[in-house]
Design a protein around this motif. Structure first.
Motif, PDB file in Angstrom:
ATOM      1  N   ILE A 175     -11.435  -7.289  12.896  1.00 43.10           N
ATOM      2  CA  ILE A 175     -11.487  -6.424  11.717  1.00 43.10           C
ATOM      3  C   ILE A 175     -11.341  -7.240  10.432  1.00 43.10           C
ATOM      4  O   ILE A 175     -11.986  -6.954   9.415  1.00 43.10           O
ATOM      5  CB  ILE A 175     -10.419  -5.309  11.804  1.00 43.10           C
ATOM      6  N   ASP A 176     -10.526  -8.299  10.467  1.00 42.88           N
ATOM      7  CA  ASP A 176     -10.361  -9.144   9.283  1.00 42.88           C
ATOM      8  C   ASP A 176     -11.604  -9.992   9.033  1.00 42.88           C
ATOM      9  O   ASP A 176     -12.024 -10.179   7.882  1.00 42.88           O
ATOM     10  CB  ASP A 176      -9.136 -10.046   9.444  1.00 42.88           C
ATOM     11  N   PHE A 177     -12.174 -10.527  10.113  1.00 43.50           N
ATOM     12  CA  PHE A 177     -13.388 -11.332   9.978  1.00 43.50           C
ATOM     13  C   PHE A 177     -14.500 -10.515   9.328  1.00 43.50           C
ATOM     14  O   PHE A 177     -15.178 -10.980   8.402  1.00 43.50           O
ATOM     15  CB  PHE A 177     -13.821 -11.841  11.360  1.00 43.50           C
ATOM     16  N   MET A 178     -14.684  -9.300   9.794  1.00 41.80           N
ATOM     17  CA  MET A 178     -15.755  -8.454   9.271  1.00 41.80           C
ATOM     18  C   MET A 178     -15.449  -7.993   7.841  1.00 41.80           C
ATOM     19  O   MET A 178     -16.338  -7.954   6.984  1.00 41.80           O
ATOM     20  CB  MET A 178     -15.975  -7.256  10.189  1.00 41.80           C
ATOM     21  N   LYS A 179     -14.192  -7.655   7.586  1.00 41.30           N
ATOM     22  CA  LYS A 179     -13.825  -7.191   6.245  1.00 41.30           C
ATOM     23  C   LYS A 179     -14.009  -8.291   5.208  1.00 41.30           C
ATOM     24  O   LYS A 179     -14.399  -8.021   4.056  1.00 41.30           O
ATOM     25  CB  LYS A 179     -12.373  -6.698   6.241  1.00 41.30           C
ATOM     26  N   ALA A 180     -13.743  -9.536   5.609  1.00 42.43           N
ATOM     27  CA  ALA A 180     -13.907 -10.670   4.697  1.00 42.43           C
ATOM     28  C   ALA A 180     -15.364 -11.052   4.516  1.00 42.43           C
ATOM     29  O   ALA A 180     -15.692 -11.855   3.634  1.00 42.43           O
ATOM     30  CB  ALA A 180     -13.111 -11.863   5.211  1.00 42.43           C
ATOM     31  N   GLY A 181     -16.249 -10.507   5.347  1.00 44.01           N
ATOM     32  CA  GLY A 181     -17.668 -10.811   5.224  1.00 44.01           C
ATOM     33  C   GLY A 181     -18.160 -11.922   6.126  1.00 44.01           C
ATOM     34  O   GLY A 181     -19.293 -12.375   5.990  1.00 44.01           O
ATOM     35  N   GLY A 182     -17.299 -12.364   7.054  1.00 44.27           N
ATOM     36  CA  GLY A 182     -17.698 -13.431   7.963  1.00 44.27           C
ATOM     37  C   GLY A 182     -17.829 -14.762   7.253  1.00 44.27           C
ATOM     38  O   GLY A 182     -17.336 -14.962   6.135  1.00 44.27           O
ATOM     39  N   PHE A 183     -18.503 -15.692   7.902  1.00 41.26           N
ATOM     40  CA  PHE A 183     -18.722 -17.004   7.311  1.00 41.26           C
ATOM     41  C   PHE A 183     -19.845 -16.935   6.278  1.00 41.26           C
ATOM     42  O   PHE A 183     -20.786 -16.147   6.414  1.00 41.26           O
ATOM     43  CB  PHE A 183     -19.099 -18.031   8.384  1.00 41.26           C
ATOM     44  N   ASP A 184     -19.740 -17.771   5.269  1.00 43.33           N
ATOM     45  CA  ASP A 184     -20.790 -17.871   4.253  1.00 43.33           C
ATOM     46  C   ASP A 184     -21.910 -18.743   4.818  1.00 43.33           C
ATOM     47  O   ASP A 184     -21.737 -19.956   5.009  1.00 43.33           O
ATOM     48  CB  ASP A 184     -20.225 -18.485   2.974  1.00 43.33           C
ATOM     49  N   GLU A 185     -23.077 -18.170   5.040  1.00 39.06           N
ATOM     50  CA  GLU A 185     -24.168 -18.878   5.702  1.00 39.06           C
ATOM     51  C   GLU A 185     -24.801 -19.948   4.825  1.00 39.06           C
ATOM     52  O   GLU A 185     -25.520 -20.822   5.328  1.00 39.06           O
ATOM     53  CB  GLU A 185     -25.207 -17.870   6.187  1.00 39.06           C
ATOM     54  N   ASP A 186     -24.542 -19.926   3.515  1.00 37.27           N
ATOM     55  CA  ASP A 186     -25.044 -20.989   2.649  1.00 37.27           C
ATOM     56  C   ASP A 186     -24.338 -22.316   2.888  1.00 37.27           C
ATOM     57  O   ASP A 186     -24.821 -23.361   2.451  1.00 37.27           O
ATOM     58  CB  ASP A 186     -24.911 -20.592   1.170  1.00 37.27           C
ATOM     59  N   PHE A 187     -23.197 -22.281   3.573  1.00 35.88           N
ATOM     60  CA  PHE A 187     -22.480 -23.518   3.884  1.00 35.88           C
ATOM     61  C   PHE A 187     -23.191 -24.283   5.006  1.00 35.88           C
ATOM     62  O   PHE A 187     -23.054 -25.488   5.099  1.00 35.88           O
ATOM     63  CB  PHE A 187     -21.054 -23.201   4.329  1.00 35.88           C
ATOM     64  N   PHE A 188     -23.882 -23.603   5.865  1.00 37.23           N
ATOM     65  CA  PHE A 188     -24.524 -24.125   7.068  1.00 37.23           C
ATOM     66  C   PHE A 188     -23.481 -24.609   8.069  1.00 37.23           C
ATOM     67  O   PHE A 188     -23.353 -24.082   9.158  1.00 37.23           O
ATOM     68  CB  PHE A 188     -25.523 -25.255   6.762  1.00 37.23           C
ATOM     69  N   ALA A 189     -22.728 -25.636   7.708  1.00 36.70           N
ATOM     70  CA  ALA A 189     -21.654 -26.158   8.570  1.00 36.70           C
ATOM     71  C   ALA A 189     -20.681 -26.955   7.716  1.00 36.70           C
ATOM     72  O   ALA A 189     -21.059 -27.510   6.688  1.00 36.70           O
ATOM     73  CB  ALA A 189     -22.229 -27.039   9.679  1.00 36.70           C
ATOM     74  N   HIS A 190     -19.425 -26.989   8.137  1.00 30.59           N
ATOM     75  CA  HIS A 190     -18.317 -27.728   7.531  1.00 30.59           C
ATOM     76  C   HIS A 190     -17.694 -26.975   6.343  1.00 30.59           C
ATOM     77  O   HIS A 190     -18.371 -26.598   5.400  1.00 30.59           O
ATOM     78  CB  HIS A 190     -18.723 -29.140   7.105  1.00 30.59           C
ATOM     79  N   GLN A 191     -16.396 -26.771   6.467  1.00 31.96           N
ATOM     80  CA  GLN A 191     -15.519 -26.151   5.475  1.00 31.96           C
ATOM     81  C   GLN A 191     -15.732 -24.653   5.305  1.00 31.96           C
ATOM     82  O   GLN A 191     -15.082 -24.020   4.475  1.00 31.96           O
ATOM     83  CB  GLN A 191     -15.595 -26.880   4.130  1.00 31.96           C
TER      84      GLN A 191
END
Length: 329
Positions: A175-191
């Protein structure tokens, strides 16, 4: 709490063959998934034959760590996700201590102690015993400051609140992962995990490191630490993290100081005869400027003005004062 262990794979048959058996053996509390990022090797057919009990999610493209996990997790219904690198060996009883900490409703994410697979009495670079950032956004960990890795002497065995949990092995509440919007896909990988955990912080959620659970991370399974591509992603994404999450009053001063320090890092690489890494830093800054407006629009009204950092400058403490361990900062 229903739990899913999700391993992201891209052309990693050899890693799956080496490390997946420990996950299957020592994770009876969870359903195990491998999310395949459009591999071109025979990873999927290998899994189907060797591990029929493991569920396979097939992503259509290789969108990196961020997009790969976002797509994989979107269709899962478990309450708890464990994001686990494909080059991690888990140990007997690794999940229960993490799940016990997640019973605290204020906790959004936790991580175990992450130790070095090649040198198992030492911490590993990617997460060690839980991460922090300094006032300028430089990440570091209990057990790992820049390239200095501590020996595990039990000094970080207690459960402890940290600022970020490592994406190499992160347990997160769905629920927290989804509420936060998940990972930012513009990062691609790392951080991207630091960005996510900073959003948790701004949502008044907590992140913990759990000393009673340990795993062993090989590291560099998909991108070697000395690869210029990794330098590019780390320097660019670190600036993305600041731009998106830092308090408004400090934002542009923080970025100004980071530009100066990144320039010094580029000069350091030249003296170390690593010009490709200097070029990677220049490329990272160029890409950051190109995406500046786009990333600035991702800020929301949740940025907290309270103190987010553990130390003012880990660069000063490490390079100028010679403090090489977390406890001496």
């Amino acid at each position: 709490m229903k739990t899913a262990v999700v391993i992201l794979n891209w052309n990693g048959k050899a890693l799956l063959e080496q490390f997946l058996p420990s996950v299957v053996e020592h994770s009876p509390e969870a359903t195990i998934y491998v999310a395949d990022n459009a591999s071109t090797d025979d990873s999927v057919s290998f899994l189907q034959k060797a591990f029929p009990q493991v569920r396979i999610i097939q992503n259509q493209v290789n969108g990196g760590f961020a997009k790969g996990y976002n797509e994989a997790l979107a269709g899962l219904k478990e309450d708890i996700f464990v994001l686990l690198n494909s080059d991690v060996e888990v140990t007997p009883g690794w999940l229960p201590p993490l799940l016990d900490e997640m019973k605290n409703g204020k906790v959004a994410a936790v991580q175990p102690k992450i130790l070095n697979y090649r040198k198992k009495d030492h911490f590993e670079y990617a997460g060690a015993a839980g991460g922090f950032i300094d006032a300028l956004g430089y990440p570091y960990c209990r057990g790992r400051i820049f390239d200095t890795l501590e020996k595990d002497l039990g000094q970080y065995d207690e459960n402890h609140e940290v600022f970020w949990a490592s994406g190499a092995c992160m347990m997160v509440r769905r629920i927290d992962f989804m509420k936060a919007g998940g990972f930012d896909e513009d990062f691609f990988a790392h951080q991207e995990e630091i960005d996510l955990c900073w959003r948790f912080f701004n949502m008044n959620r907590k992140v913990k490191a759990v000393g009673g659970s340990r795993v062993y991370h090989l590291g560099g399974g998909t991108l070697n630490s000395m690869h210029p591509r990794k330098t590019f992603l780390n320097f660019r994404n670190s600036l993305f993290v600041l731009l998106k999450n830092a308090p408004k009053k400090q934002l542009f001063l923080l970025i100004f100081f980071r530009l100066i320090l990144d320039g010094l890092a580029g000069i350091k690489f030249i003296f170390e005869l690593k010009p490709s890494h200097t070029a990677a830093i220049l490329k990272a800054h160029g890409n950051f400027y190109l995406q500046f407006r786009k990333m600035l629009k991702k800020r929301n009204n949740l940025q907290k003005s309270t103190k987010y950092y553990h130390k003012t400058s880990v660069v000063w403490a490490y390079y100028l004062r010679g403090n090489r361990t977390f406890e001496k900062l």
